[in-house]
Design a protein around this motif. Structure first.
Motif, PDB file in Angstrom:
ATOM      1  N   SER A   1     -18.752 -18.707 -36.151  1.00  0.00           N
ATOM      2  CA  SER A   1     -18.135 -19.651 -35.458  1.00  0.00           C
ATOM      3  C   SER A   1     -18.863 -20.956 -34.564  1.00  0.00           C
ATOM      4  CB  SER A   1     -17.522 -18.935 -34.296  1.00  0.00           C
ATOM      5  OG  SER A   1     -17.878 -19.777 -32.943  1.00  0.00           O
ATOM      6  N   PHE A   2     -17.994 -22.163 -35.666  1.00  0.00           N
ATOM      7  CA  PHE A   2     -18.485 -23.305 -35.567  1.00  0.00           C
ATOM      8  C   PHE A   2     -17.332 -24.426 -34.293  1.00  0.00           C
ATOM      9  CE2 PHE A   2     -19.187 -27.320 -37.122  1.00  0.00           C
ATOM     10  CZ  PHE A   2     -20.271 -27.880 -36.658  1.00  0.00           C
ATOM     11  N   ASN A   3     -17.272 -24.321 -33.650  1.00  0.00           N
ATOM     12  CA  ASN A   3     -16.296 -25.159 -32.990  1.00  0.00           C
ATOM     13  C   ASN A   3     -16.715 -26.915 -33.122  1.00  0.00           C
ATOM     14  OD1 ASN A   3     -14.709 -26.205 -30.909  1.00  0.00           O
ATOM     15  ND2 ASN A   3     -15.017 -25.127 -29.126  1.00  0.00           N
ATOM     16  N   GLU A   4     -15.853 -27.320 -33.556  1.00  0.00           N
ATOM     17  CA  GLU A   4     -16.407 -28.748 -34.056  1.00  0.00           C
ATOM     18  C   GLU A   4     -16.553 -29.883 -33.381  1.00  0.00           C
ATOM     19  OE1 GLU A   4     -14.544 -30.369 -37.791  1.00  0.00           O
ATOM     20  OE2 GLU A   4     -14.412 -28.594 -38.680  1.00  0.00           O
ATOM     21  N   LEU A   5     -15.611 -29.594 -31.964  1.00  0.00           N
ATOM     22  CA  LEU A   5     -15.582 -30.411 -30.566  1.00  0.00           C
ATOM     23  C   LEU A   5     -16.758 -30.696 -30.296  1.00  0.00           C
ATOM     24  CD1 LEU A   5     -11.704 -28.094 -29.603  1.00  0.00           C
ATOM     25  CD2 LEU A   5     -11.889 -30.944 -30.332  1.00  0.00           C
ATOM     26  N   ILE A   6     -17.597 -29.884 -29.905  1.00  0.00           N
ATOM     27  CA  ILE A   6     -18.276 -29.735 -28.893  1.00  0.00           C
ATOM     28  C   ILE A   6     -19.096 -30.403 -29.410  1.00  0.00           C
ATOM     29  CG2 ILE A   6     -20.311 -28.150 -28.004  1.00  0.00           C
ATOM     30  CD1 ILE A   6     -18.687 -25.441 -27.904  1.00  0.00           C
ATOM     31  N   PRO A   7     -19.836 -30.251 -30.986  1.00  0.00           N
ATOM     32  CA  PRO A   7     -20.095 -31.645 -31.141  1.00  0.00           C
ATOM     33  C   PRO A   7     -19.834 -33.049 -31.783  1.00  0.00           C
ATOM     34  CG  PRO A   7     -20.161 -30.524 -33.351  1.00  0.00           C
ATOM     35  CD  PRO A   7     -19.849 -29.941 -32.179  1.00  0.00           C
ATOM     36  N   LEU A   8     -18.373 -32.898 -32.172  1.00  0.00           N
ATOM     37  CA  LEU A   8     -17.890 -34.714 -31.488  1.00  0.00           C
ATOM     38  C   LEU A   8     -17.807 -34.831 -30.273  1.00  0.00           C
ATOM     39  CD1 LEU A   8     -15.200 -33.889 -34.024  1.00  0.00           C
ATOM     40  CD2 LEU A   8     -17.213 -35.224 -34.392  1.00  0.00           C
ATOM     41  N   GLN A   9     -17.494 -34.176 -29.267  1.00  0.00           N
ATOM     42  CA  GLN A   9     -17.689 -34.351 -27.431  1.00  0.00           C
ATOM     43  C   GLN A   9     -18.735 -35.064 -27.531  1.00  0.00           C
ATOM     44  OE1 GLN A   9     -15.044 -34.705 -25.651  1.00  0.00           O
ATOM     45  NE2 GLN A   9     -13.369 -33.476 -25.897  1.00  0.00           N
ATOM     46  N   ASP A  10     -19.042 -35.117 -27.761  1.00  0.00           N
ATOM     47  CA  ASP A  10     -21.575 -34.629 -28.042  1.00  0.00           C
ATOM     48  C   ASP A  10     -21.871 -36.448 -28.051  1.00  0.00           C
ATOM     49  OD1 ASP A  10     -23.778 -34.021 -26.224  1.00  0.00           O
ATOM     50  OD2 ASP A  10     -24.643 -34.639 -27.823  1.00  0.00           O
ATOM     51  N   SER A  11     -20.348 -36.830 -29.098  1.00  0.00           N
ATOM     52  CA  SER A  11     -21.329 -38.108 -29.637  1.00  0.00           C
ATOM     53  C   SER A  11     -20.253 -39.346 -29.325  1.00  0.00           C
ATOM     54  CB  SER A  11     -21.025 -38.133 -31.834  1.00  0.00           C
ATOM     55  OG  SER A  11     -19.732 -37.498 -31.551  1.00  0.00           O
ATOM     56  N   ILE A  12     -19.689 -38.704 -28.337  1.00  0.00           N
ATOM     57  CA  ILE A  12     -18.797 -39.950 -27.713  1.00  0.00           C
ATOM     58  C   ILE A  12     -19.978 -40.886 -27.194  1.00  0.00           C
ATOM     59  CG2 ILE A  12     -17.125 -40.678 -26.129  1.00  0.00           C
ATOM     60  CD1 ILE A  12     -15.788 -37.971 -26.389  1.00  0.00           C
ATOM     61  N   SER A  13     -21.145 -41.662 -26.816  1.00  0.00           N
ATOM     62  CA  SER A  13     -21.769 -42.364 -26.519  1.00  0.00           C
ATOM     63  C   SER A  13     -22.292 -43.299 -27.747  1.00  0.00           C
ATOM     64  CB  SER A  13     -22.157 -41.798 -25.580  1.00  0.00           C
ATOM     65  OG  SER A  13     -23.768 -41.053 -26.608  1.00  0.00           O
ATOM     66  N   LEU A  14     -22.357 -41.993 -28.389  1.00  0.00           N
ATOM     67  CA  LEU A  14     -22.520 -42.654 -29.356  1.00  0.00           C
ATOM     68  C   LEU A  14     -21.828 -43.587 -30.904  1.00  0.00           C
ATOM     69  CD1 LEU A  14     -24.902 -43.459 -31.709  1.00  0.00           C
ATOM     70  CD2 LEU A  14     -25.042 -41.426 -32.826  1.00  0.00           C
ATOM     71  N   LEU A  15     -20.262 -43.127 -30.734  1.00  0.00           N
ATOM     72  CA  LEU A  15     -19.169 -43.694 -30.445  1.00  0.00           C
ATOM     73  C   LEU A  15     -19.191 -45.215 -31.027  1.00  0.00           C
ATOM     74  CD1 LEU A  15     -17.140 -41.107 -31.786  1.00  0.00           C
ATOM     75  CD2 LEU A  15     -18.083 -42.497 -33.024  1.00  0.00           C
TER      76      LEU A  15
END
Ligand SMILES: [Zn+2]
Length: 992
Positions: free
Chosen positions: A937-951
């Motif tokens: 299962s791949f929860n896309e929310l996790i990496p995207l949350q993690d990337s906020i600082s980069l965004l």
């Protein structure tokens, strides 16, 4: 081009020359490349074709040796006891002819030595003596090899005119003769008429192997007393001959040939002489005088006319050819041209009313009304007989008929036979009835190193190695079938060579080398004494007295060696004690040598340039098959293409020779090594340029600078809490992937690919990792980075050994990286999920950049919506359909899914989404599809949350608001209903 360019060139603080010198010294002092028996370690015996020391090394020579060295270093790091030795090939004519050119004051050669290679005049004048040349360039090449960093065990070095080596070659030859593989007889060979010597690749300008073709000469009778011979490769087409072609513009001769009066070109008469026909020229005759006359075809007892044609080449065959217009596009076209040329017809008073006579059937040309030649001429829209496409049409038709042709049923003798069979039958018949004979010719124009044009000579009483022996061929096939050939695509080339190899002259009257043991007038030639010499390396260390010569029990004198010694050591024959006595060495020493041979043999890998496939490498296979037992047969051959500069081969006449040692002096060995290997895959020719060398040197310097700036991570303990973020798992996983991919690529010698990963892809990874850390304000300085650097330097070290030793030291090691362990893949660190995590972040950022670029919005808010749970379910199912079941048809998939309770509502409501998702999956690589199949299962929310600082850092707006929602989330901010466009791995984006 001064010595100190290194320091002057921009941004370079590394003193490459000093680094290289330091490590060369350390390697030599610590003897790390000398290999002896290590009973508990697996051995790897790797050899490369030894060089001819007849001229200095240029960059073009370096590729094969560098590849072999990379291979040796790689295997050494994989914990093999690697033996990589080197010898020098003095045998044959190259060195002798070089000295003759010096003697005859060859200005071009002397200038090359002086100006390009900077050899002092005094030394050049000593080159009048062949051995002085060999000795000088031997040392020069050896020095170059050391400067390149080749990891050679020099204790085993020898030359092919050393006494011990000669004894070994005599043994090889007596052995072959005993097996009936050396025969004396008459055979055609490539020949230099000036030197009165056979020629092979090593004797010719441009290293061209002379290729022989065998014609059948069909004798047509002319006016009772004359013979007009025509040369053909297709005697079976005699049934379709309608006329002869002669070139009206050239002079022919009438010559007495074996007591018959023949009409041929003067050239052909000369060729026949070399083939031992007795030839004396009587008079000349113009081609035009024969036109319009008739000749008698003695085979069918039919008369055919002689017509004029400009395409007849006086250098080919006899300069007169038979015309088969139904099966030869040239003949067909020439007849057509002639019939449309009233001037010529009037001039020679000709009537051309010829009907092509079809005699061969193929499925490709089934028509009975139109001849195959006519069909193909029409198909290729040929204009006239000078049309260049005619050659292509001819090749196509000949090949088709050769492979698939059958003679028509009503043809005498050979009706319904295959072309191949009929060819043999007719050939034999013509020769038996003496209405024809055979003639050999060189397929290619070849010049001897002395400058003379080569011919084919029928040698009598010459010594031949009989590569035509059927049983021997069978063994050679067996050997090659059990051998790995890299790259595999070249295997067919080997099979072809084994197929066509026949008797080959193995002795010469001039040159350096070993005398034929039973006939001292002859010297064994260079492609015969260089085929099993790898077996001499395990012995040469002892014969060179390179092991404790002080100890009397280790004394061995080349003079005392005889066949029984080699029989024992190499084949295990005879009684040890008797052999020891016979060779005046101790039993202990004899056993030691035998054991060393048993330990290192067979050859695990043989490296060579592609040009040696048709000769050296093929003979290497044959001779091993003949002399050694199957357990001693070589296991692998690696073949590489050559090195060009600006698309051209290096040559004096082009003025583009780059001496190897000078290039090393200016740019450093590692950059040269990498440039040689990185520009092409192994079989392709690589294009060497200093621009590339410079680019690579800058790259190395960049790596040096990066690692130096993080120097202290190698000596201090890092806090492991600093690296358990998503990007740390990712970089760990990437490191494992890179190890896996690079190792696989090196195993298959996809070197360009391997270097691309190490030098460039790894940088992309490093940059991404740093970016992620930086955005989070976390230290980059950690164990992940340390692992990354260590792996990178290890992967690079077989290619750039000096540089990597230096860096290895900077990393705080006191050992040699050359002897360190090749990185091994740690499967537990491979994380499929991590790879998808970072990929999702990268893709999303790219998408945002695209949107802001198009809309020119400076974002204040970015909303990202990941696909709903049911869409993820659908994605999984589609992946299974496409990747596992190979079903990609939209209709078929829809039909099934409209009945699937899990997804039917979604599918019915939004068939377009299904289409898009199919396309999404199809546009991914198999590797990515496989990866996604294997993620539960791949929860896309996790990496995207993690990337906020980069965004935020990427947009450059500190105040940026980022919202990340699942499509299923009812509280999401989604003013434009963008979320319904979200697809798995393709989140929807809303910017304001
Ligand atoms: Zn010659």
């Amino acid at each position: 081009m001064a010595e100190n360019t290194v320091e002057k060139t921009s941004n370079l603080e590394l003193n490459w020359a000093r680094i290289e010198k330091k490590w060369r010294k350390k390697w030599t002092e610590n003897r790390i490349f000398e290999s002896d028996i290590e009973p508990h370690k697996k051995k790897y015996f790797l050899t490369v074709a030894y060089p001819y020391p007849n001229s200095p090394q240029h960059v073009g020579h370096g590729r094969t040796y560098t590849l072999a060295d990379v291979h040796a270093r790689y295997k050494r790091m994989q914990n093999y006891n690697v033996l990589f030795p080197m010898g020098f090939h003095y045998t044959g004519t190259p060195i002798v002819s070089m000295s003759q050119r010096i003697k005859s004051n060859d200005i071009e050669l002397i200038e090359t030595f002086q100006q390009i290679y900077k050899i002092p005049s005094k030394i050049i004048s000593s080159f009048k003596e062949p051995k002085k040349i060999a000795r000088f360039f031997h040392e020069e090449i050896k020095q170059g090899m050391n400067e390149m960093g080749y990891s050679i065990d020099w204790r085993r070095e020898f030359t092919t005119i050393d006494k011990g080596y000669s004894k070994f070659i005599s043994w090889q030859f007596r052995n072959l003769r005993m097996k009936g593989l050396i025969v004396q007889g008459s055979h055609p060979v490539g020949w230099c008429p000036r030197d009165q010597n056979p020629v092979s690749q090593h004797d010719t300008i441009g290293d061209i192997e002379p290729e022989l073709i065998e014609y059948v000469l069909v004798k047509f009778k002319f006016e009772e007393q004359y013979i007009i011979p025509t040369a053909t490769l297709r005697p079976e087409t005699i049934f379709g001959v309608t006329n002869l072609w002669i070139n009206p513009d050239i002079k022919y001769v009438i010559a007495l040939v074996n007591n018959e009066k023949w009409i041929t070109t003067r050239d052909a008469a000369k060729k026949l002489e070399f083939l031992n026909f007795s030839v004396s020229i009587i008079s000349e005759i113009n081609g035009s005088e024969l036109i319009g006359k008739s000749v008698l075809d003695q085979f069918r007892k039919e008369s055919v006319p002689i017509f004029p044609a400009s395409f007849v080449d006086p250098n080919n065959g006899t300069g007169i050819v038979m015309s088969v217009p139904a099966h030869s596009p040239y003949d067909y076209q020439a007849l057509d041209d002639l019939s449309k040329n009233p001037d010529t017809l009037r001039k020679y008073d000709l009537m051309v009313d010829i009907v092509p006579k079809k005699i061969i059937h193929t499925d490709l040309f089934p028509s009975n009304d139109t001849s195959p030649a006519e069909s193909i001429v029409t198909r290729y829209s040929i204009r006239d007989q000078n049309d260049p496409k005619l050659e292509e049409a001819t090749n196509k038709l000949y090949s088709e008929e050769f492979h698939n042709g059958v003679l028509l049923p009503d043809i005498d003798l050979v009706g319904n036979q295959s072309v191949l069979k009929a060819r043999e039958t007719i050939r034999d018949k013509i020769i038996k009835q003496e209405i024809g004979t055979t003639m050999y010719e060189l397929k290619n124009a070849v010049k001897c190193r002395c400058g003379a044009s080569c011919v084919v000579k029928l040698l009598t009483n010459q010594w031949f190695i009989n590569y035509g022996d059927e049983n021997w061929k069978k063994l050679a096939y067996e050997l090659i079938d059990n051998m790995e050939i890299l790259p595999e695509e070249i295997r067919q080339e080997f099979t072809n060579v084994i197929d066509w190899l026949k008797e080959r002259a193995c002795a010469r009257k001039i040159g350096l080398g070993t005398k034929l043991p039973w006939d001292n007038e002859w010297i064994i030639e260079s492609l015969a004494d260089s085929v099993i010499y790898m077996a001499y390396y395990p012995l040469s260390k002892y014969i060179n007295n390179n092991i404790d010569p002080q100890k009397s029990e280790n004394k061995i004198l080349a003079d005392d060696l005889n066949d029984s010694f080699f029989d024992y050591v190499l084949l295990g024959k005879n009684d040890a004690e008797a052999v020891a006595k016979d060779s005046k060495i101790s039993l202990r020493l004899l056993e030691k040598i035998r054991n060393e041979f048993l330990y290192f043999y067979p050859v695990d890998s043989r490296h060579s340039g592609r040009d040696l496939v048709p000769n050296h490498l093929a003979f290497f296979i044959f001779n091993h098959a003949a002399i050694f037992g199957k357990d001693k047969w070589p296991k692998q051959i690696v073949v590489n293409g050559s090195v060009l500069t600006q698309g051209k081969k290096m040559s004096k006449s082009l003025g583009n020779i780059i001496p190897l040692r000078r290039a090393i002096g200016e740019y450093g060995a590692d950059s040269i090594r990498l440039a040689m290997l990185a520009s092409a895959e192994i079989l392709q020719d690589s294009d060497f340029s200093f621009d590339q060398v410079k680019a690579i040197r800058s790259k190395l310097f960049e790596i040096y600078r990066t690692i130096s700036s993080h120097k202290n991570i190698f000596t201090t303990i890092q806090n492991s809490l600093d690296h358990n973020e998503l990007e740390d798992a990712w970089i760990s996983s990437r490191i494992q992937r890179l190890i896996l991919e690079t190792t696989t690529a090196i195993e298959k010698f996809r070197i360009r690919e391997a270097l691309h990963s190490i030098l460039y892809l790894m940088d992309n990874d490093l940059q991404w990792y740093q970016k992620r850390k930086l955005a989070k304000n976390k230290p980059v300085h950690n164990n992940s980075l340390k692992d990354f650097f260590e792996v990178r330097i290890k992967l690079l070290s077989p290619f750039a050994p000096f540089f990597c030793e230096e860096i290895w030291g900077i990393m705080g090691n006191h050992s040699f990286i050359s002897l360190s362990q090749w990185p091994e893949v740690n499967n537990s660190k491979i994380s499929l999920k991590s790879e998808d995590n970072e990929r999702l972040i990268q893709d999303t950022i790219l998408d945002i950049q695209k949107i802001t670029k198009v809309t020119k919005i400076i974002p204040k808010k970015i909303m990202i919506y990941t696909a709903s749970e049911v869409k993820s379910k659908l994605y999984k199912k589609l992946l299974d359909k496409i990747h596992i079941q190979s079903v990609t048809n939209f209709g078929v998939i829809m039909k099934e899914f409209v009945n699937d309770n899990d997804v039917k509502d979604l599918v019915k409501r939004n068939p377009d989404l299904v289409k898009k998702m199919i396309d999404d999956i199809l546009s991914e690589s198999l590797e990515v599809r496989e990866r996604r199949m294997n993620i539960d299962s791949f929860n896309e929310l996790i990496p995207l949350q993690d990337s906020i600082s980069l965004l935020i850092s990427e947009t450059g707006n500190d105040q940026l608001k980022v919202g990340i929602y699942s499509e299923d989330n009812n509280d999401k901010y989604d003013p434009k209903q963008k979320s319904e466009f979200a697809r798995p791995y393709k989140p929807a984006i809303y910017i304001e």
